[in-house]
Scaffold this motif. Structure first.
Motif, PDB file in Angstrom:
ATOM      1  N   ARG A 130       0.828  -1.208   0.000  1.00  0.00           N
ATOM      2  CA  ARG A 130       0.000   0.000   0.000  1.00  0.00           C
ATOM      3  C   ARG A 130       0.864   1.260   0.000  1.00  0.00           C
ATOM      4  O   ARG A 130       0.546   2.233  -0.691  1.00  0.00           O
ATOM      5  N   GLU A 156      -6.392   4.413  -8.861  1.00  0.00           N
ATOM      6  CA  GLU A 156      -7.394   3.564  -8.223  1.00  0.00           C
ATOM      7  C   GLU A 156      -6.796   2.523  -7.282  1.00  0.00           C
ATOM      8  O   GLU A 156      -7.521   1.736  -6.688  1.00  0.00           O
ATOM      9  N   SER A 158      -5.324   0.985  -3.926  1.00  0.00           N
ATOM     10  CA  SER A 158      -5.476   1.260  -2.494  1.00  0.00           C
ATOM     11  C   SER A 158      -4.119   1.593  -1.898  1.00  0.00           C
ATOM     12  O   SER A 158      -3.157   0.844  -2.080  1.00  0.00           O
ATOM     13  N   GLN A 160      -4.006   3.329   1.497  1.00  0.00           N
ATOM     14  CA  GLN A 160      -4.133   3.652   2.920  1.00  0.00           C
ATOM     15  C   GLN A 160      -3.540   2.532   3.761  1.00  0.00           C
ATOM     16  O   GLN A 160      -3.949   1.370   3.657  1.00  0.00           O
ATOM     17  N   ARG A 162      -2.974   0.279   6.934  1.00  0.00           N
ATOM     18  CA  ARG A 162      -3.847  -0.157   8.016  1.00  0.00           C
ATOM     19  C   ARG A 162      -3.044  -0.905   9.066  1.00  0.00           C
ATOM     20  O   ARG A 162      -1.946  -1.389   8.803  1.00  0.00           O
TER      21      ARG A 162
END
Length: 424
Positions: A130, A156, A158, A160, A162
């Motif tokens: 990511r 487009e 991802s 972020q 986590r």
């Protein structure tokens, strides 16, 4: 200069009309042309548009070289993504030819084959994938601004980051004490203590700590975080000298050379690998290494502090925000679960208010069992007052309540224990 431009243009025009390639000297001259002259040559079909001739490696090198505002560590991170892009697409890949489908394929490659550091696995972790997707977005967003491409093919993906629960590990005090006991000298004992009991970022905050920032009599340290110096605080925060940490700082102070500036004097002249040495210490101590060695030391300290102090205070001391602390640092430990089974989180829920009368939930559940267990044959039902006494006596045996926790006993109305039925 004008005559030279005229000569080159005539050579380009001749090659175009004859359908032959231009000579090497003219090709070299054309490659160096930029700006308005290049645009004019492009308008007449004598040169490729700048965007069409821009190659991937050329663009990435130009972008990174132009980021004079970034720190060396950040530039190193950008370099990892640059390397992955070139490794997958090739250095001469035309920037404009990269599509959204190519970007998807690159992400799959990152997640399955791009790990060239760990011999045990080929894939990168999800958060690493990511992060690199986010940096690729950053690169190509700049290309859009320069009008080298019309759209960002990585937009487009991802990006972020986590919290990864699978890589979280609470480092117990027993394990960290074993590591401290196995440390080769007072410097390493302090490094481990600062990481575990002060929650410092390693190596940035650790190596930036100066003796002028340590106030032992007042019990406070000034921490300078390069990672957050662009924030309103300037990356400066005040952290308590916790009791677990004090003895290690005092030992280091007593052993420091006169006039020493930095608390940790080693690993300053070169980019030393603290992780490798720490792994050796853990091996000597007989402690199994955990994932994310230094991050989980910091996370373990934040988890401990959150059990005792308000989250705002803990985040102020450790230099992160509450959302980041909850997502990436705070952990649920085995001790939390154990404590939850033996300690009350509040007063016992004894009474509820129904129809204006106080009723006992526990009593409502236990009385039917008591009625079934009655052995006096004819009249097996006890009075409400007797039942209440039985329930109260059993509750006191199961959990000796304090005066604050003692159930408030109230008399039961004529309608009995069940709430009145409004339709009757």
């Amino acid at each position: 200069a004008a005559a030279e431009v005229c000569r080159r243009v005539e050579l380009l025009l001749t090659a175009k009309m004859a359908g032959t390639p231009i000579d090497r000297d003219t090709a070299g001259w054309l490659a160096e042309r930029d700006g308005k002259l290049r645009d004019k040559l492009t308008d007449f079909g004598l040169a490729e548009p700048r965007a069409d001739r821009m190659k991937l490696e050329e663009f990435l090198e130009s972008y990174i070289a132009g980021r004079k505002d970034l720190k060396d560590a950040t530039l190193t991170v950008l370099g990892h993504t640059r390397r992955c892009l070139i490794q997958f697409f090739g250095a001469d890949k035309a920037l404009r030819s990269i599509t959204a489908g190519d970007a998807d394929a690159w992400r799959v490659w990152l997640a399955t084959e791009a790990n060239d550091r760990d011999n045990d696995r080929n894939e990168l972790s999800e958060n690493t994938v990511r992060r690199r997707c986010g940096i690729a977005k950053q690169f190509f967003r700049h290309a859009v601004k320069l009008k080298l491409i019309e759209a960002n093919p990585f937009s487009e993906l991802s990006a972020q980051v986590r919290g990864n629960r699978a890589r979280q590990h609470f480092v117990t005090r027993e394990d960290i004490q074993a590591a401290i006991d196995a440390a080769p000298d007072h410097q390493w004992r302090l490094i481990i203590a600062l990481a575990r009991y002060a929650g410092l970022r390693v190596p940035s905050e650790l190596l930036a700590l100066k003796w002028a920032d340590v106030d032992l009599p007042a019990g406070r340290m000034t921490i300078r975080a390069s990672k957050t110096e662009h924030h309103e605080s300037g990356g400066i925060r005040i952290c308590p000298i916790f009791p677990e940490l004090r003895s290690f700082l005092e030992e280091a102070w007593d052993s420091a050379e006169p006039g020493a500036e930095y608390v940790i004097t080693r690993y300053r002249e070169c980019n030393a690998n603290l992780r490798t040495q720490f792994l050796r210490i853990l091996s000597r101590a007989g402690v199994k290494p955990w994932p994310k060695l230094f991050h989980n030391l910091r996370a373990s300290r934040q988890t401990e502090l959150l059990d005792k102090f308000p989250i705002k205070a803990v985040c102020e001391w450790l230099g992160n925000s509450a959302p980041v602390a909850i997502e990436h640092y705070a952990q649920v430990t085995a001790e939390h679960f154990k404590t939850a089974t033996i300690e009350l989180s509040g007063t016992l829920p004894v009474a509820i208010n129904v129809g204006g009368e106080a009723k006992s939930e526990a009593m409502a559940k236990q009385i039917p069992k008591q009625r079934r267990a009655a052995s006096n044959g004819g009249d097996s039902q006890s009075t409400p007052q007797e039942s209440m006494q039985v329930v109260t006596r059993q509750a006191s045996l199961q959990h000796p309540a304090t005066s604050d926790e003692m159930p408030h006993i109230v008399s039961v109305g004529d309608e009995g224990l069940e709430p009145p039925t409004l339709s009757v």
